[in-house]
Design a protein around this motif. Sequence first.
Motif, PDB file in Angstrom:
ATOM      1  N   GLY A  76      17.553   5.096   7.019  1.00 60.92           N
ATOM      2  CA  GLY A  76      18.788   4.643   7.726  1.00 60.92           C
ATOM      3  C   GLY A  76      19.412   3.207   6.994  1.00 60.92           C
ATOM      4  N   TRP A  77      18.753   2.892   5.947  1.00 59.05           N
ATOM      5  CA  TRP A  77      19.271   1.885   5.182  1.00 59.05           C
ATOM      6  C   TRP A  77      20.685   2.438   4.338  1.00 59.05           C
ATOM      7  CZ3 TRP A  77      15.548  -1.724   2.154  1.00 59.05           C
ATOM      8  CH2 TRP A  77      14.288  -1.880   3.130  1.00 59.05           C
ATOM      9  N   GLY A  78      21.464   1.371   4.164  1.00 59.99           N
ATOM     10  CA  GLY A  78      22.316   1.710   3.021  1.00 59.99           C
ATOM     11  C   GLY A  78      21.739   1.671   1.763  1.00 59.99           C
ATOM     12  N   SER A  79      22.232   2.322   0.560  1.00 61.36           N
ATOM     13  CA  SER A  79      21.486   2.631  -0.483  1.00 61.36           C
ATOM     14  C   SER A  79      22.483   2.649  -1.788  1.00 61.36           C
ATOM     15  CB  SER A  79      20.566   3.922  -0.527  1.00 61.36           C
ATOM     16  OG  SER A  79      21.373   5.095  -0.030  1.00 61.36           O
ATOM     17  N   VAL A  80      22.231   2.073  -2.857  1.00 59.09           N
ATOM     18  CA  VAL A  80      23.099   1.900  -4.042  1.00 59.09           C
ATOM     19  C   VAL A  80      22.370   2.307  -5.246  1.00 59.09           C
ATOM     20  CG1 VAL A  80      24.736   0.680  -5.152  1.00 59.09           C
ATOM     21  CG2 VAL A  80      24.545   0.363  -2.806  1.00 59.09           C
ATOM     22  N   LEU A  81      22.641   3.263  -6.059  1.00 58.54           N
ATOM     23  CA  LEU A  81      22.198   3.566  -7.216  1.00 58.54           C
ATOM     24  C   LEU A  81      22.697   2.725  -8.381  1.00 58.54           C
ATOM     25  CD1 LEU A  81      20.276   5.464  -8.866  1.00 58.54           C
ATOM     26  CD2 LEU A  81      22.371   7.029  -9.168  1.00 58.54           C
ATOM     27  N   GLY A 118       0.851  -1.227  -0.010  1.00 52.02           N
ATOM     28  CA  GLY A 118       0.065   0.087   0.066  1.00 52.02           C
ATOM     29  C   GLY A 118       0.924   1.273   0.007  1.00 52.02           C
ATOM     30  N   CYS A 119       2.034   1.113  -0.346  1.00 45.33           N
ATOM     31  CA  CYS A 119       3.021   2.385  -0.509  1.00 45.33           C
ATOM     32  C   CYS A 119       3.966   2.113  -1.538  1.00 45.33           C
ATOM     33  CB  CYS A 119       3.504   2.810   0.881  1.00 45.33           C
ATOM     34  SG  CYS A 119       4.344   1.326   1.802  1.00 45.33           S
ATOM     35  N   ARG A 120       4.738   3.290  -1.722  1.00 42.74           N
ATOM     36  CA  ARG A 120       5.912   3.231  -2.757  1.00 42.74           C
ATOM     37  C   ARG A 120       7.099   3.273  -2.108  1.00 42.74           C
ATOM     38  NH1 ARG A 120       3.929   4.717  -7.938  1.00 42.74           N
ATOM     39  NH2 ARG A 120       1.882   5.485  -8.116  1.00 42.74           N
ATOM     40  N   LYS A 121       8.033   2.840  -2.821  1.00 35.73           N
ATOM     41  CA  LYS A 121       9.649   3.182  -2.314  1.00 35.73           C
ATOM     42  C   LYS A 121      10.166   4.410  -2.134  1.00 35.73           C
ATOM     43  CE  LYS A 121      11.367  -0.015  -5.354  1.00 35.73           C
ATOM     44  NZ  LYS A 121      12.238  -0.381  -6.150  1.00 35.73           N
ATOM     45  N   SER A 122       9.381   5.402  -2.436  1.00 35.25           N
ATOM     46  CA  SER A 122       9.843   6.731  -2.125  1.00 35.25           C
ATOM     47  C   SER A 122       9.039   7.115  -0.771  1.00 35.25           C
ATOM     48  CB  SER A 122       9.229   7.796  -3.263  1.00 35.25           C
ATOM     49  OG  SER A 122       7.723   7.685  -3.555  1.00 35.25           O
ATOM     50  N   GLU A 123       8.241   6.368  -0.293  1.00 32.57           N
ATOM     51  CA  GLU A 123       7.671   6.737   1.298  1.00 32.57           C
ATOM     52  C   GLU A 123       8.373   5.862   2.277  1.00 32.57           C
ATOM     53  OE1 GLU A 123       3.487   6.265   1.008  1.00 32.57           O
ATOM     54  OE2 GLU A 123       3.627   5.932  -1.133  1.00 32.57           O
ATOM     55  N   ALA A 124       8.584   6.614   3.432  1.00 30.88           N
ATOM     56  CA  ALA A 124       9.270   6.096   4.501  1.00 30.88           C
ATOM     57  C   ALA A 124       8.692   4.826   4.975  1.00 30.88           C
ATOM     58  CB  ALA A 124       9.276   7.205   5.716  1.00 30.88           C
ATOM     59  N   ALA A 125       7.351   4.749   4.918  1.00 27.16           N
ATOM     60  CA  ALA A 125       6.456   3.803   5.426  1.00 27.16           C
ATOM     61  C   ALA A 125       6.918   2.378   4.800  1.00 27.16           C
ATOM     62  CB  ALA A 125       5.000   3.789   5.057  1.00 27.16           C
ATOM     63  N   PHE A 126       7.430   2.366   3.592  1.00 27.31           N
ATOM     64  CA  PHE A 126       7.912   1.035   2.839  1.00 27.31           C
ATOM     65  C   PHE A 126       9.010   0.575   3.606  1.00 27.31           C
ATOM     66  CE2 PHE A 126      10.107  -1.392  -0.366  1.00 27.31           C
ATOM     67  CZ  PHE A 126       9.264  -1.807  -1.264  1.00 27.31           C
ATOM     68  N   TYR A 127       9.931   1.444   4.024  1.00 27.08           N
ATOM     69  CA  TYR A 127      11.166   0.976   4.500  1.00 27.08           C
ATOM     70  C   TYR A 127      10.815   0.415   5.961  1.00 27.08           C
ATOM     71  CZ  TYR A 127      13.026   2.953   0.590  1.00 27.08           C
ATOM     72  OH  TYR A 127      13.247   3.288  -0.732  1.00 27.08           O
ATOM     73  N   PRO A 160      17.060   7.606  -8.388  1.00 24.27           N
ATOM     74  CA  PRO A 160      17.356   8.315  -7.596  1.00 24.27           C
ATOM     75  C   PRO A 160      16.722   8.566  -5.975  1.00 24.27           C
ATOM     76  CG  PRO A 160      18.362   9.092  -9.448  1.00 24.27           C
ATOM     77  CD  PRO A 160      17.109   8.086  -9.787  1.00 24.27           C
ATOM     78  N   ALA A 161      15.263   8.866  -6.387  1.00 27.44           N
ATOM     79  CA  ALA A 161      14.300   8.923  -5.219  1.00 27.44           C
ATOM     80  C   ALA A 161      14.114   8.179  -4.351  1.00 27.44           C
ATOM     81  CB  ALA A 161      12.954   9.731  -5.790  1.00 27.44           C
ATOM     82  N   ASN A 162      14.129   6.639  -4.880  1.00 27.68           N
ATOM     83  CA  ASN A 162      14.344   5.616  -3.995  1.00 27.68           C
ATOM     84  C   ASN A 162      15.516   5.488  -3.258  1.00 27.68           C
ATOM     85  OD1 ASN A 162      11.721   5.267  -4.992  1.00 27.68           O
ATOM     86  ND2 ASN A 162      12.443   3.737  -6.598  1.00 27.68           N
ATOM     87  N   VAL A 163      16.539   5.552  -3.752  1.00 31.37           N
ATOM     88  CA  VAL A 163      17.978   5.547  -3.121  1.00 31.37           C
ATOM     89  C   VAL A 163      17.825   6.618  -2.029  1.00 31.37           C
ATOM     90  CG1 VAL A 163      20.428   5.882  -3.392  1.00 31.37           C
ATOM     91  CG2 VAL A 163      18.956   4.472  -4.888  1.00 31.37           C
ATOM     92  N   ASP A 164      17.408   7.636  -2.345  1.00 34.72           N
ATOM     93  CA  ASP A 164      17.378   8.805  -1.285  1.00 34.72           C
ATOM     94  C   ASP A 164      16.432   8.231  -0.156  1.00 34.72           C
ATOM     95  OD1 ASP A 164      19.270  10.305  -2.680  1.00 34.72           O
ATOM     96  OD2 ASP A 164      17.640  11.837  -3.668  1.00 34.72           O
ATOM     97  N   ALA A 165      15.363   7.937  -0.136  1.00 34.43           N
ATOM     98  CA  ALA A 165      14.195   7.548   0.612  1.00 34.43           C
ATOM     99  C   ALA A 165      15.101   6.367   1.576  1.00 34.43           C
ATOM    100  CB  ALA A 165      13.010   7.047  -0.148  1.00 34.43           C
ATOM    101  N   ALA A 166      15.652   5.467   0.898  1.00 36.18           N
ATOM    102  CA  ALA A 166      16.207   4.347   1.670  1.00 36.18           C
ATOM    103  C   ALA A 166      17.208   4.936   2.401  1.00 36.18           C
ATOM    104  CB  ALA A 166      17.014   3.445   0.771  1.00 36.18           C
TER     105      ALA A 166
END
Length: 202
Positions: A180-185, A140-149, A170-176
């Motif tokens: 507090g996650w690691g994030s890799v583009l 019920g949410c996208r990866k650009s939203e904090a709720a996903f994580y 990039p927006a998903n990498v930034d959201a991750a």
Amino acid sequence: MAALKALMVDVDGVVIRPRPGGWAADLEADLGLSPAVLHDQFFGPHWADIVLGRAGLHERLGPVLAEHAPHLTSHDLAAYWFEKDAELDETLLADLAALRARGVQLHLATIQEHERAAYLWGTLGLRDRFDAMHYAADMGCRKSEAAFYKMVEARTGFRAEDLALLDDTPANVDAARAAGWGSVLWTGAAPLADVLATHGFA
């Protein structure tokens, strides 16, 4: 270097290579349906509800096709779409398999509706290569939203610092990263091991 426990991997543009011109490039020639009509009458007004699990694919696609392409059923179009949008990046998948063999869990983290998610997981066989799948319509949410994580953390039991997202948006990498996650583009320009090492993952 951080010891990575689970890598969350995007599907479209990462595990699946983008098709030149998109999956609908030959749609009109093959099935007699204009991609512009499909966008204006289906994706534009209906996709947000479908991809977030508020409506079903066939429920919304069927009436559109009945009006604009009555020779097609929603199942005809879905079968065509899913098959055209299914070229796996076998080099990346082999590198991911090597990472998994070292004890790192692999999960899919993707913006999908229910029908294509089932196709990817079952028909395309990604269930044999990944430990779990987390997708938008189910959550019920996208990866650009904090709720996903937060929801992935709750589902898996991993802490934010144990997780990283591999994504081409990039927006998903930034959201991750914000979660507090690691994030890799991911661009596909370098081998996975080099990309992870560059971002500080052992």
